[in-house]
Design a protein around this motif. Structure first.
Motif, PDB file in Angstrom:
ATOM      1  N   CYS A  96      60.183  88.352  30.726  1.00  0.00           N
ATOM      2  CA  CYS A  96      58.777  87.985  30.947  1.00  0.00           C
ATOM      3  C   CYS A  96      57.918  89.100  30.356  1.00  0.00           C
ATOM      4  O   CYS A  96      57.669  90.115  30.999  1.00  0.00           O
ATOM      5  N   TYR A  97      57.529  88.923  29.107  1.00  0.00           N
ATOM      6  CA  TYR A  97      56.774  89.936  28.375  1.00  0.00           C
ATOM      7  C   TYR A  97      57.546  91.260  28.346  1.00  0.00           C
ATOM      8  O   TYR A  97      58.602  91.353  27.770  1.00  0.00           O
ATOM      9  N   TYR A  98      57.039  92.304  29.011  1.00  0.00           N
ATOM     10  CA  TYR A  98      57.693  93.614  28.931  1.00  0.00           C
ATOM     11  C   TYR A  98      58.807  93.784  29.962  1.00  0.00           C
ATOM     12  O   TYR A  98      59.555  94.761  29.918  1.00  0.00           O
ATOM     13  N   ILE A  99      58.939  92.859  30.887  1.00  0.00           N
ATOM     14  CA  ILE A  99      59.949  92.968  31.938  1.00  0.00           C
ATOM     15  C   ILE A  99      61.206  92.222  31.529  1.00  0.00           C
ATOM     16  O   ILE A  99      61.147  91.054  31.118  1.00  0.00           O
ATOM     17  N   ASP A 133      57.101 100.034  31.341  1.00  0.00           N
ATOM     18  CA  ASP A 133      56.015  99.428  32.115  1.00  0.00           C
ATOM     19  C   ASP A 133      54.745  99.447  31.270  1.00  0.00           C
ATOM     20  O   ASP A 133      54.706  99.993  30.176  1.00  0.00           O
ATOM     21  N   ARG A 134      53.697  98.883  31.780  1.00  0.00           N
ATOM     22  CA  ARG A 134      52.468  98.748  31.003  1.00  0.00           C
ATOM     23  C   ARG A 134      51.812 100.097  30.724  1.00  0.00           C
ATOM     24  O   ARG A 134      51.176 100.297  29.694  1.00  0.00           O
ATOM     25  N   ARG A 135      51.955 101.041  31.659  1.00  0.00           N
ATOM     26  CA  ARG A 135      51.304 102.336  31.465  1.00  0.00           C
ATOM     27  C   ARG A 135      51.941 103.110  30.315  1.00  0.00           C
ATOM     28  O   ARG A 135      51.254 103.726  29.516  1.00  0.00           O
ATOM     29  N   GLU A 144      58.367  90.470  21.742  1.00  0.00           N
ATOM     30  CA  GLU A 144      59.494  89.746  21.168  1.00  0.00           C
ATOM     31  C   GLU A 144      60.274  90.645  20.206  1.00  0.00           C
ATOM     32  O   GLU A 144      61.500  90.597  20.152  1.00  0.00           O
ATOM     33  N   GLU A 145      59.538  91.474  19.495  1.00  0.00           N
ATOM     34  CA  GLU A 145      60.202  92.430  18.592  1.00  0.00           C
ATOM     35  C   GLU A 145      60.860  93.562  19.373  1.00  0.00           C
ATOM     36  O   GLU A 145      61.972  93.978  19.070  1.00  0.00           O
ATOM     37  N   LYS A 146      60.177  94.058  20.393  1.00  0.00           N
ATOM     38  CA  LYS A 146      60.712  95.144  21.211  1.00  0.00           C
ATOM     39  C   LYS A 146      62.016  94.732  21.877  1.00  0.00           C
ATOM     40  O   LYS A 146      62.975  95.512  21.957  1.00  0.00           O
ATOM     41  N   HIS A 147      62.067  93.500  22.362  1.00  0.00           N
ATOM     42  CA  HIS A 147      63.227  93.020  23.107  1.00  0.00           C
ATOM     43  C   HIS A 147      64.062  92.039  22.285  1.00  0.00           C
ATOM     44  O   HIS A 147      64.676  91.130  22.840  1.00  0.00           O
TER      45      HIS A 147
END
Length: 218
Positions: A96-99, A133-135, A144-147
């Protein structure tokens, strides 16, 4: 929780008419608890009582497959409840996005009525992922590229499904529990209060469910 363990489980009353939308049932198993008794009593006493009950909880107290019981089988459940059943046992990342969290049904085979392997197959859930995390990742725009590795694993989820094995047996499951006790942390925090529960002031509104009563008498 009330479906699986008896601690704090309130008395249920009639559920009434299951809600529907455009002639489609939208009830879930949670609807069975829509009209339940409210628990009352001294908060401090209840906290200690629940803590004591959790300490006494054993595998025999757990309802491992609550959704297989006749009451649930006879419900007209929302189609959402049974959607994508073919993936329920897929070992894969949930994104889910960054998680990113891993879905690991291979660690809870008892819930499927299948013998739990001991030790279960190890899969690192990655400390690096837990640090995101967001911070700390404000500059990241393309998750999508990060994960990408986890996105690819998700797309291939149908290739990594835990299928059936030997039927669950209590004797073998005890071996797994003994292994688990040596591998995991059994106490999450120190007790909130060292006061014996009998020393708390009595409260006429205290209501103890059947499980609590049996535990206190043990």
């Amino acid at each position: 929780m009330w479906e699986r363990i008896p601690i704090g489980r309130p008395e249920r009353h009639s559920i009434g008419v299951v809600p529907s939308y455009e002639e489609e049932a939208v009830g879930t198993v949670g609807w069975l608890w829509n009209n339940s008794e409210t628990m009352h009593g001294n908060p401090g006493r209840r906290y200690v009582d629940y803590s004591n009950a959790l300490d006494c909880l054993s595998a025999a107290h757990v309802e491992w497959q609550p959704y297989n019981r006749e009451e649930v089988q006879n419900m007209e459940l929302s189609p959402q409840c049974t959607m994508d059943t073919q993936y329920w046992r897929s070992v894969c990342p949930l994104i889910c996005y960054y998680i990113v969290e891993f879905h690991l049904p291979n660690r809870v085979m008892r819930q499927f009525g299948i013998l739990q392997t001991c030790p279960p197959e190890h899969l690192s859930t990655s400390q690096e992922l837990h640090a995101i995390d967001r911070r700390k990742q404000r500059g990241m725009k393309n998750w999508e590229e990060k994960h990408v590795a986890h996105v690819n694993a998700w797309n291939l989820r149908a290739n990594n499904i835990v299928f059936g094995g030997p039927v669950h047996r209590d004797s073998q499951f005890k071996t797994y529990l003994e292994w688990l006790k040596q591998q995991t942390r059994l106490k999450l925090k120190v007790a909130m209060d060292a006061t014996n529960i009998e020393d708390f002031p009595s409260d006429p509104e205290d209501v103890f469910d059947e499980y609590d009563a049996r535990t206190r008498m043990a």
